[in-house]
Design a protein around this motif. Structure first.
Motif, PDB file in Angstrom:
ATOM      1  N   MET A 257     -22.671 -28.477  26.066  1.00 34.25           N
ATOM      2  CA  MET A 257     -23.645 -29.007  25.124  1.00 34.25           C
ATOM      3  C   MET A 257     -23.732 -30.532  25.175  1.00 34.25           C
ATOM      4  N   LEU A 260     -27.161 -32.299  25.714  1.00 28.75           N
ATOM      5  CA  LEU A 260     -28.298 -32.013  24.833  1.00 28.75           C
ATOM      6  C   LEU A 260     -29.005 -33.294  24.417  1.00 28.75           C
ATOM      7  N   GLU A 361     -31.161 -26.068  25.915  1.00 33.21           N
ATOM      8  CA  GLU A 361     -30.259 -27.221  25.908  1.00 33.21           C
ATOM      9  C   GLU A 361     -31.043 -28.523  25.891  1.00 33.21           C
TER      10      GLU A 361
END
Length: 499
Positions: A257, A260, A361
């Motif tokens: 992540m 992102l 994402e």
């Protein structure tokens, strides 16, 4: 040995840590829902504070009969034929807009201070005091009905005081939920959690609408009591951090992540960014400074985007019931009930935005896509809402999803991502300040939106919708650089995998 009952087997299938997470998720959901529940009554009561006066020819009564009918009404509720003084004048839209602006301007100013103060005080105490004070000032507005107060400044001061104390809520609950949940699936989790905004608006609308036509003072007093009671619940049960109870579910960094939020010209730099300065240097244990938080990549762009996105959302929050009253010719109660559909759409919009951003994402691109669709949808809403109730219902749901989706994503998952950014080197105490900066900037738009609606609406509701469409376009404009970086980094990542 007898087999355990299914219910007990279900309970024991979850670990102690999972139960604590579920408890904090539910508790913070209810706590902030009560904040929005206490903000909603003003939009419902507007239709009662000012009523359309009956034309003289419609009231053909002799003096004695007229006096017999009007005297009991004035004795019980002290209202004029056109509503509640001073909102019974022709400039009522400007006066009602001033009430909104008083609350939201105080909220915007207070939010910048609230995050900084909140990082230096225990969240449980800070939030409890804020909720008790908010309950008092919400009820104070309603007491104007029971004590027959017709001074505009009384209501404005009640709104200003309430706006200031309500700033304790958002940085506190986002910091708490951010402490308990890591970045994995954060968009979906916080999208579901953020539905507390819409749930609070819906409950606030229904509670306020129940009393609005008979005793509008209770439309404020009851929500004030509810948020005060929830403040006591907060004091008794809120757990700020997993480590406070030796819970092992402290959020960890999720490498998948990390990209992102693109924060530099080079996509790979985000994993090796230099730490943002805090009061105690590299240990990251002190509260971050205001300017240090602004240096976190993405904070400024998302803050400015939220300014315009929240302008649109709060214009609907404060003016939608009155718009429905004027267009659909419904009374204040029915208009308030119908306006809840916008918040129902907002629930699905927030969850959808979180789900899409986790899957792709790409936080900025998800917001941009919904903002791009929101502008033409608002134009359709302004045209279709005049065609009948059925069309209005459909457009309320669609508009609510597209308007509240980006707003929900930025104020929750994006704020939590930025507040736990790699460049902070584990300084979790920055989360409250980052959240306050983003939401405080958004609250500037929230203050401007209802004010502009009050000034523009006398020239026609179509002009209000044009203003909202321009605001959505501006919100999208501030995200273009981040969207471009996300797309470029995605192309580079794909190219890297192919080689």
């Amino acid at each position: 040995m007898a087999q355990l009952p299914p219910g007990i087997r279900f309970i024991t299938s979850f670990t102690r840590d999972q139960w604590y997470r579920a408890f904090i998720f539910s508790l913070t959901f209810l706590l902030y829902a009560s904040f929005h529940l206490s903000r909603k009554p003003i939009s419902i009561v507007k239709g009662e504070l000012h009523k359309h006066c009956a034309a003289p020819q419609e009231v053909e009564l002799n003096d004695k009969e007229y006096a017999a009918r009007i005297q009991p009404v004035k004795k019980l509720s002290n209202v004029s034929q056109c509503g509640w003084e001073p909102f019974d004048k022709n400039n009522y839209k400007q006066l009602l807009g001033a009430l909104d602006y008083s609350f939201l301007c105080a909220y915007a100013i207070g939010m910048y201070l609230s995050g900084i103060i909140g990082e230096r005080l225990p969240i449980r105490y800070y939030l409890t005091v804020g909720m008790l004070a908010s309950g008092f000032f919400t009820a104070m507005f309603g007491l104007g009905y029971f004590y027959n107060i017709h001074n505009l400044w009384f209501y404005i001061m009640a709104q200003i005081a309430n706006g200031l104390v309500q700033t304790t809520g958002w940085p506190s609950v986002v910091t708490c939920i951010g402490n308990w949940f890591g970045k994995g699936r954060r968009g979906l989790i916080m999208g579901i959690w953020n539905s507390h905004t819409s749930v609070g608006n819906i409950l606030g609308s229904l509670i306020a609408a129940y009393w609005v036509s008979t005793c509008w003072g209770l439309s404020f007093v009851m929500p004030g009591v509810i948020i005060a009671v929830m403040g006591i619940v907060c004091f008794l049960f809120l757990i700020e951090h997993p480590k406070d109870i030796n819970c092992s579910c402290t959020p960890s960094s999720d490498p998948e992540m990390e990209h992102l939020l693109i924060d530099s010209e080079n996509c790979s730099v985000s994993l090796n960014s230099s730490p943002v300065a805090t009061g105690e240097g590299r240990h990251g244990t002190s509260a971050i400074s205001f300017f240090g938080a602004l240096r976190i990549p993405g904070v400024i762009e998302f803050s400015l985007c939220l300014l315009f996105a929240k302008l649109v959302s709060y214009t609907f929050l404060f003016w939608l019931p009155l718009y429905i009253t004027n267009v659909e010719h419904l009374d204040a109660k029915r208009a308030g009930d119908l306006s809840t559909l916008f918040d129902v759409g907002g629930i699905f919009g927030g969850i959808l935005a979180g789900l899409i951003s986790d899957r792709l994402e790409k936080r900025a691109s998800t917001c941009g896509m919904m903002l791009l669709l929101a502008a033409p949808t608002l134009y359709m809403f302004s045209a279709v809402s005049k065609m009948g109730l059925e069309a209005t219902v459909v457009m309320l749901l669609i508009s609510g999803a597209l308007v509240n989706g980006p707003y929900a994503l930025i104020t929750t998952a994006v704020s939590a991502d930025l507040g736990t950014h790699k460049s902070l080197k584990g300084n979790a105490r920055a989360l409250s300040t980052v959240t306050a900066i983003i939401d405080g900037t958004g609250s500037v738009g929230a203050a401007l939106g209802p004010l502009l609606a009050g000034l523009i609406s006398p020239s026609g509701w179509n002009n209000v919708f044009y203003m909202l469409m321009v605001a959505d376009a501006c919100a999208l404009l501030f995200l273009l650089r981040l969207i471009q970086k996300e797309l470029r980094c995605n192309a580079d990542h794909t190219l890297f995998k192919e080689h």
